[in-house]
Design an enzyme around this catalytic site. Structure first.
Site, short mmCIF file in Angstrom:
data_model
loop_
_atom_site.label_atom_id
_atom_site.label_comp_id
_atom_site.label_asym_id
_atom_site.label_seq_id
_atom_site.Cartn_x
_atom_site.Cartn_y
_atom_site.Cartn_z
N SER A 142 -19.02 -4.02 -31.91
CA SER A 142 -18.74 -3.94 -33.35
C SER A 142 -18.96 -5.33 -33.93
O SER A 142 -18.88 -6.32 -33.20
CB SER A 142 -17.27 -3.54 -33.54
OG SER A 142 -16.88 -3.74 -34.88
N TYR A 155 -8.00 -4.35 -31.00
CA TYR A 155 -9.32 -3.73 -31.16
C TYR A 155 -10.41 -4.81 -31.25
O TYR A 155 -11.42 -4.76 -30.56
CB TYR A 155 -9.36 -2.82 -32.38
CG TYR A 155 -10.74 -2.23 -32.62
CD1 TYR A 155 -11.26 -1.27 -31.76
CD2 TYR A 155 -11.53 -2.66 -33.69
CE1 TYR A 155 -12.54 -0.75 -31.95
CE2 TYR A 155 -12.81 -2.14 -33.89
CZ TYR A 155 -13.30 -1.18 -33.03
OH TYR A 155 -14.57 -0.67 -33.22
#
Ligand code: NAP
Length: 261
Positions: A142, A155
């Protein structure tokens, strides 16, 4: 099973993984698709076989956050004498919450899925690729992997791991003819928004890409053996900007953008 190459795609029941499954089969691969939602995988298989009837698709439904899931998955492949030519480590999720209030088991489950089992599956499948002197790995990280993420601390850290791990393996495995690419999407319209609790977040309201676009750019980058694929100008610009601003400023801005209301 015929002689076409086989791609194993984790998290292929929805979103980016589902779109990647479409792209791999369209480009001549047989598929092994895995996620928890057996019904969704079955629907995908039926749809894909309508369009690509000469391919084979194996469904292995698994909760990939369970510690022994990668080994079970690889054993299931061995039982079918299946060789994986391409591994797509896509399954993952994030959670928007303050770390001190977050459920610890949930945070650890996220690490198990996004990090530990990605590493395990990769390690278990690489020896066969080395033996065959060919193979490919596509890891989905990401743009979160480039920066610290207050209110999504775990995360962001998992994605930083995936990014670093992928870059390192890209170099290590080059002499063996194995390509390693890291796809680093920005906000993308998938189930991730609801699962993470980010649907109403400023970050998603500022605009998100479709899973189709992200997967297409990821696949293209993988074929070209690019080390990092940032889909779209906006994601490229964001990651470039973070290099020129001090980290204290970056983390403050992200904290503001990821306010918990
Ligand atoms: N969407 C975004 O904005 C965004 C941005 C950057 C990076 N990413 C990354 O992109 C990847 C794909 O996410 P997505 O956006 O396509 O989200 P998604 O639509 O929620 O898809 C996630 C996939 O992972 C699978 N999965 C989740 N937990 C699992 C588990 N315990 N065991 C097995 N499979 C599991 C889901 O299947 P089941 O629920 O059926 O198990 C689903 O197929 C993730 O790694 C995510 O971190 C997403």
């Amino acid at each position: 099973m015929n002689t076409q190459k086989t791609a194993l795609i984790t998290g292929s029941s929805y979103g980016i993984g589902k779109e990647l499954a479409y792209l791999f089969i369209k480009n001549g691969y047989n598929l092994v698709i895995t996620a928890r939602s057996h019904d969704k995988l079955q629907d995908l298989k039926v749809d894909l076989l309508k369009e690509f009837p000469d391919r084979s698709i194996l469904i292995i439904p698994r909760d990939l956050s369970l510690p022994d899931a990668p080994l079970h998955l690889v054993n299931a492949l061995k039982e079918k004498n299946l060789v994986i030519d391409v591994l797509v480590n896509n399954a993952g999720y994030g959670l928007l919450n303050s770390f001190h209030e977050a459920d610890l088991d949930q945070q650890l489950n996220m690490i198990q899925l996004n990090v530990n089992n990605l590493v395990s599956l990769t390690r278990l499948l690489i020896p066969q690729m080395i033996k065959n002197k060919t193979g490919g790995i596509l890891n989905v990280a990401s743009i979160a992997g480039f920066v610290p993420g207050p209110n999504m601390a775990v995360y962001y850290a998992t994605k930083a791991f995936v990014l670093s791990f992928s870059e390192a393996l890209h170099e290590e495995l080059k002499p063996f003819g194995i390509s390693v690419t890291c796809l680093a999407p920005g906000p993308t319209l998938t189930k991730f928004c609801e699962v993470s609790g980010m649907k109403e977040s400023v970050i998603f309201k500022m605009g998100a890409q479709s899973a189709q676009t992200v997967a297409r750019k990821g696949y293209k980058g993988f074929v070209r053996n690019k080390v990092i694929v940032l889909p779209g100008l906006k994601n490229k610009s964001i990651t470039l900007i973070t290099r020129f601003f001090p980290r204290y400023l970056i983390r403050k801005v992200i904290h503001r953008l990821q306010k918990i209301t």
